[in-house]
Motif scaffolding. Structure first.
Motif, PDB file in Angstrom:
ATOM      1  N   SER A   1       0.822  -1.204   0.000  1.00 14.74           N
ATOM      2  CA  SER A   1       0.000   0.000   0.000  1.00 14.74           C
ATOM      3  C   SER A   1       0.857   1.256   0.000  1.00 14.74           C
ATOM      4  O   SER A   1       0.554   2.225  -0.685  1.00 14.74           O
ATOM      5  CB  SER A   1      -0.924   0.008   1.220  1.00 14.74           C
ATOM      6  N   LYS A   2       1.938   1.240   0.773  1.00 11.52           N
ATOM      7  CA  LYS A   2       2.816   2.407   0.827  1.00 11.52           C
ATOM      8  C   LYS A   2       3.525   2.623  -0.505  1.00 11.52           C
ATOM      9  O   LYS A   2       3.646   3.749  -0.978  1.00 11.52           O
ATOM     10  CB  LYS A   2       3.832   2.258   1.954  1.00 11.52           C
ATOM     11  N   LEU A   3       4.003   1.537  -1.115  1.00 10.97           N
ATOM     12  CA  LEU A   3       4.675   1.660  -2.409  1.00 10.97           C
ATOM     13  C   LEU A   3       3.716   2.167  -3.481  1.00 10.97           C
ATOM     14  O   LEU A   3       4.069   3.029  -4.280  1.00 10.97           O
ATOM     15  CB  LEU A   3       5.264   0.316  -2.841  1.00 10.97           C
ATOM     16  N   LYS A   4       2.495   1.640  -3.491  1.00  7.07           N
ATOM     17  CA  LYS A   4       1.516   2.088  -4.469  1.00  7.07           C
ATOM     18  C   LYS A   4       1.205   3.564  -4.273  1.00  7.07           C
ATOM     19  O   LYS A   4       1.061   4.306  -5.239  1.00  7.07           O
ATOM     20  CB  LYS A   4       0.240   1.262  -4.365  1.00  7.07           C
ATOM     21  N   GLY A   5       1.128   4.008  -3.025  1.00  5.09           N
ATOM     22  CA  GLY A   5       0.878   5.417  -2.744  1.00  5.09           C
ATOM     23  C   GLY A   5       2.037   6.299  -3.168  1.00  5.09           C
ATOM     24  O   GLY A   5       1.842   7.387  -3.711  1.00  5.09           O
ATOM     25  N   MET A   6       3.265   5.833  -2.916  1.00  2.00           N
ATOM     26  CA  MET A   6       4.450   6.605  -3.295  1.00  2.00           C
ATOM     27  C   MET A   6       4.536   6.797  -4.804  1.00  2.00           C
ATOM     28  O   MET A   6       4.865   7.873  -5.281  1.00  2.00           O
ATOM     29  CB  MET A   6       5.733   5.910  -2.811  1.00  2.00           C
ATOM     30  N   PHE A   7       4.250   5.741  -5.555  1.00  2.06           N
ATOM     31  CA  PHE A   7       4.362   5.800  -7.003  1.00  2.06           C
ATOM     32  C   PHE A   7       3.061   6.208  -7.692  1.00  2.06           C
ATOM     33  O   PHE A   7       3.005   6.303  -8.905  1.00  2.06           O
ATOM     34  CB  PHE A   7       4.838   4.451  -7.556  1.00  2.06           C
ATOM     35  N   LYS A   8       2.002   6.414  -6.893  1.00  2.00           N
ATOM     36  CA  LYS A   8       0.685   6.818  -7.406  1.00  2.00           C
ATOM     37  C   LYS A   8       0.209   5.887  -8.514  1.00  2.00           C
ATOM     38  O   LYS A   8      -0.112   6.316  -9.626  1.00  2.00           O
ATOM     39  CB  LYS A   8       0.718   8.269  -7.870  1.00  2.00           C
TER      40      LYS A   8
ATOM     41  N   ASP B   1      -3.106  -5.653  -7.635  1.00  2.00           N
ATOM     42  CA  ASP B   1      -1.725  -5.733  -7.140  1.00  2.00           C
ATOM     43  C   ASP B   1      -0.887  -6.711  -7.945  1.00  2.00           C
ATOM     44  O   ASP B   1      -0.006  -7.385  -7.417  1.00  2.00           O
ATOM     45  CB  ASP B   1      -1.695  -6.108  -5.653  1.00  2.00           C
ATOM     46  N   ALA B   2      -1.140  -6.795  -9.230  1.00  2.00           N
ATOM     47  CA  ALA B   2      -0.441  -7.764 -10.071  1.00  2.00           C
ATOM     48  C   ALA B   2       1.063  -7.525 -10.070  1.00  2.00           C
ATOM     49  O   ALA B   2       1.841  -8.447  -9.841  1.00  2.00           O
ATOM     50  CB  ALA B   2      -0.980  -7.709 -11.498  1.00  2.00           C
ATOM     51  N   PHE B   3       1.479  -6.293 -10.315  1.00  2.66           N
ATOM     52  CA  PHE B   3       2.920  -6.031 -10.320  1.00  2.66           C
ATOM     53  C   PHE B   3       3.493  -6.123  -8.919  1.00  2.66           C
ATOM     54  O   PHE B   3       4.554  -6.707  -8.714  1.00  2.66           O
ATOM     55  CB  PHE B   3       3.250  -4.657 -10.899  1.00  2.66           C
ATOM     56  N   TRP B   4       2.814  -5.563  -7.949  1.00  4.62           N
ATOM     57  CA  TRP B   4       3.357  -5.474  -6.591  1.00  4.62           C
ATOM     58  C   TRP B   4       3.513  -6.843  -5.947  1.00  4.62           C
ATOM     59  O   TRP B   4       4.378  -7.020  -5.092  1.00  4.62           O
ATOM     60  CB  TRP B   4       2.503  -4.544  -5.749  1.00  4.62           C
ATOM     61  N   ILE B   5       2.705  -7.793  -6.333  1.00  4.41           N
ATOM     62  CA  ILE B   5       2.851  -9.138  -5.784  1.00  4.41           C
ATOM     63  C   ILE B   5       3.670 -10.005  -6.726  1.00  4.41           C
ATOM     64  O   ILE B   5       4.748 -10.480  -6.386  1.00  4.41           O
ATOM     65  CB  ILE B   5       1.477  -9.776  -5.508  1.00  4.41           C
ATOM     66  N   HIS B   6       3.195 -10.215  -7.927  1.00  2.00           N
ATOM     67  CA  HIS B   6       3.857 -11.132  -8.850  1.00  2.00           C
ATOM     68  C   HIS B   6       5.169 -10.573  -9.384  1.00  2.00           C
ATOM     69  O   HIS B   6       6.155 -11.302  -9.496  1.00  2.00           O
ATOM     70  CB  HIS B   6       2.923 -11.493 -10.002  1.00  2.00           C
ATOM     71  N   GLY B   7       5.184  -9.291  -9.724  1.00  2.00           N
ATOM     72  CA  GLY B   7       6.387  -8.702 -10.283  1.00  2.00           C
ATOM     73  C   GLY B   7       7.531  -8.628  -9.290  1.00  2.00           C
ATOM     74  O   GLY B   7       8.632  -9.121  -9.549  1.00  2.00           O
ATOM     75  N   LEU B   8       7.284  -8.015  -8.140  1.00  2.00           N
ATOM     76  CA  LEU B   8       8.358  -7.867  -7.161  1.00  2.00           C
ATOM     77  C   LEU B   8       8.803  -9.206  -6.583  1.00  2.00           C
ATOM     78  O   LEU B   8       9.999  -9.438  -6.391  1.00  2.00           O
ATOM     79  CB  LEU B   8       7.933  -6.920  -6.036  1.00  2.00           C
ATOM     80  N   VAL B   9       7.869 -10.093  -6.331  1.00  2.00           N
ATOM     81  CA  VAL B   9       8.239 -11.409  -5.804  1.00  2.00           C
ATOM     82  C   VAL B   9       8.997 -12.206  -6.863  1.00  2.00           C
ATOM     83  O   VAL B   9       9.963 -12.909  -6.552  1.00  2.00           O
ATOM     84  CB  VAL B   9       6.995 -12.174  -5.305  1.00  2.00           C
ATOM     85  N   GLY B  10       8.610 -12.078  -8.124  1.00  2.00           N
ATOM     86  CA  GLY B  10       9.333 -12.749  -9.194  1.00  2.00           C
ATOM     87  C   GLY B  10      10.754 -12.228  -9.334  1.00  2.00           C
ATOM     88  O   GLY B  10      11.702 -12.997  -9.540  1.00  2.00           O
ATOM     89  N   ILE B  11      10.919 -10.915  -9.202  1.00  2.00           N
ATOM     90  CA  ILE B  11      12.256 -10.326  -9.259  1.00  2.00           C
ATOM     91  C   ILE B  11      13.103 -10.835  -8.102  1.00  2.00           C
ATOM     92  O   ILE B  11      14.248 -11.250  -8.286  1.00  2.00           O
ATOM     93  CB  ILE B  11      12.172  -8.786  -9.273  1.00  2.00           C
TER      94      ILE B  11
END
Length: 105
Positions: A2-9, A15-25
């Protein structure tokens, strides 16, 4: 997230990128760091493998961005745009399009 999404607006309701993308990276990076001894060849070098993993991550990001842009432009052309009107967005797509109110908080 939630904080990251708020920071980057970013408006990413699933939450596809925030869960799958970051965890995949992280999974790709940690593969090079935490690989099991029995799975490593004798000439294994973590630095070399990290460079390979970061290269693969970068290539995947570029490919995903290009593929997403192509799909978005095709879908926008077929549907008349990439956004809904303000009233529909305020009420929620589930309610307006599907008649579903269960997730409308």
């Amino acid at each position: 997230m939630s904080k990251l999404k708020g920071m980057f607006k970013v408006d990413d309701s699933l939450d596809a990128f925030w869960i799958h993308g970051l965890v995949g990276i992280w999974g790709s990076i940690s593969t090079a760091i935490f690989i099991a001894d029995y799975a490593m060849p004798e000439d294994y070098n973590m630095g070399t493998q990290l460079v390979a993993q970061f290269s693969a991550i970068g290539l995947t990001i570029v490919y995903s961005a290009i593929a997403t842009a192509i799909v978005f432009f095709i879908a926008s052309a077929l549907t008349g745009g990439g956004r809904v009107d303000e009233e529909t967005e305020a009420r929620g797509l589930d309610e307006v399009i599907h008649g579903e109110k269960a997730l409308n908080l």
